[in-house]
Design an enzyme around this catalytic site. Structure first.
Site, PDB file in Angstrom:
ATOM      1  CB  SER A 164       5.770  -8.986  60.444  1.00 22.18           C
ATOM      2  OG  SER A 164       7.094  -8.515  60.544  1.00 22.18           O
ATOM      3  CB  SER A 224      13.159 -15.383  64.634  1.00 24.15           C
ATOM      4  OG  SER A 224      12.366 -14.360  65.183  1.00 24.15           O
ATOM      5  CD  GLU A 275      13.975 -14.829  68.324  1.00 25.22           C
ATOM      6  OE1 GLU A 275      13.039 -14.476  67.597  1.00 25.22           O
ATOM      7  OE2 GLU A 275      13.838 -15.586  69.310  1.00 25.22           O
TER       8      GLU A 275
END
EC number: 6.3.2.4
Length: 372
Positions: A332, A195, A15
């Site tokens: 987000s 994720s 990530e």
């Protein structure tokens, strides 16, 4: 007096690129009249590279592709827009005004979100944003996390944990065990990644085997979960000992072909939308809030957590997972939930720094010797 804010980003993790997105967004949202900002980039190999102090926003448009963020890599490469100095983590203790320093680990995944960096910062006795060692490690490990939530009485979908050695030595038995406990479709996930990296949906034995092989590329332990037909609803939690919850948000795939909210959907294709606030029965929302707080406190959380739920058509609720360092760009879910709840992005960052100081002060007030 300004707070010296040390930003840790990058990291030795799948990530890594997401962390660059987060760092870029946080830097461009900071109120530089309140913070002295020191960037420290952790390379894919795990080296720490310190750049010059930042005095203002980065000179780029708001939304960038990963390759345009090389200014944040701080390494001497042809693609890099700036250079940094290799440092050791312990050098953070050598900074002046230690009382005014806070570390913000903008790290996603292993070697950052899993308690490793948090343990280092605890040893250095530095205040830092977010969950501590226990909460970070437990929330990162989907198998341990499920055990904590089960003990807290929070409903979850059925799941089967699998170790790499089990798969290598007794593949047929593992498949039989999964098919006896669950029905297709199922979701196969690495135990220690976020994720949606390494996650696959399996609809039969052939796709199950392929999904297991894919997940085991990223971790030695994986979890296979029962698929459910449900809405994906998320709650943002903020606080320390008395956490508060945001409004709820819902992840909605744009097209019927969408399989699930995977890495590509989150960060590349833009083929999902977020409904904020989500349309929920008030009683369902209150139950989501209760479960979110119980999960946060059960993990001994601090700072921030995003709790992700499944809500079925008949309003059954299952806690899918929590994330102690959720996606943190202005686009987000976590920041958007708080924006809708009345706390803008820049103020959210300030609040998280305040919570870090509060937690650090409480810890330092504990007794560490047997002397009176």
């Amino acid at each position: 007096m300004k707070t010296k804010l040390v930003l840790l980003y990058g990291g030795k993790s799948a990530e890594h690129e997401i962390s660059l997105q987060t760092a870029f967004s946080v830097i461009n949202a900071l109120e530089f009249d309140k913070f002295e900002v020191k960037p420290i980039y952790i390379t894919n190999e795990g080296d720490w590279v310190q750049g010059p102090d930042l005095t203002g926003k980065l000179d780029f448009v708001e939304q960038l592709r990963f390759e345009q963020k090389d200014v944040l890599r701080l390494t001497e490469t042809k693609e890099s827009a700036s250079h940094g100095l290799a440092v050791s983590p312990a050098s953070l203790r050598e900074e002046g005004d230690m009382d005014q320093m806070v570390v913000f680990p903008l790290l996603h995944g292993p070697n950052g979100e899993d308690g490793t960096v948090q343990g280092l910062l605890e040893v250095l006795n530095l205040p830092y944003v977010g969950a501590g060692v226990l909460a970070s490690a437990a929330a990162m490990d989907k198998i341990v996390m499920k055990m904590v939530f089960a003990d807290a009485g929070i409903p979850q979908v059925p799941a089967v944990p699998v170790r790499a050695i089990e798969w290598q030595e007794t593949q047929d038995e593992v498949v039989a065990k999964i098919e006896a406990a669950l029905v297709y479709p199922v979701f196969v996930k690495p135990a220690n990644l976020g994720s949606s990296v390494g996650i696959s949906k399996a609809t039969d034995r052939v796709t199950l085997v392929a999904a297991m092989v894919e997940a085991l590329r990223y971790d030695r332990r994986i979890v296979v979960e029962q698929g459910v037909v449900a809405r994906e609803v998320e709650i943002a939690v903020l606080g320390n000992d008395t956490p508060a919850c945001s409004v709820a948000g819902e992840i909605i795939p744009k097209g019927a072909e969408a399989v699930f909210y995977d890495y590509r959907a989150k960060y590349q294709d833009n083929d999902t939308v977020m409904a904020i606030p989500a349309e929920l029965d008030p009683a369902v929302y209150e139950q989501l809030v209760d479960y979110s707080k119980r999960a946060f406190l059960g993990l001994s959380g601090s700072g921030l957590v995003r709790a992700d739920f499944f809500v079925t058509a008949d309003n059954q609720i299952f806690l899918n997972e929590v994330n102690t360092m959720p996606g943190f760009t202005p686009y987000s879910m976590y920041p958007l939930l708080w924006q809708e709840s009345g706390l803008p992005y820049s103020e959210l960052i300030v609040k998280l720094v305040e919570l870090a100081k509060e937690r650090h002060e409480a810890k330092n007030n504990l007794k560490y010797t047997l002397e009176d």
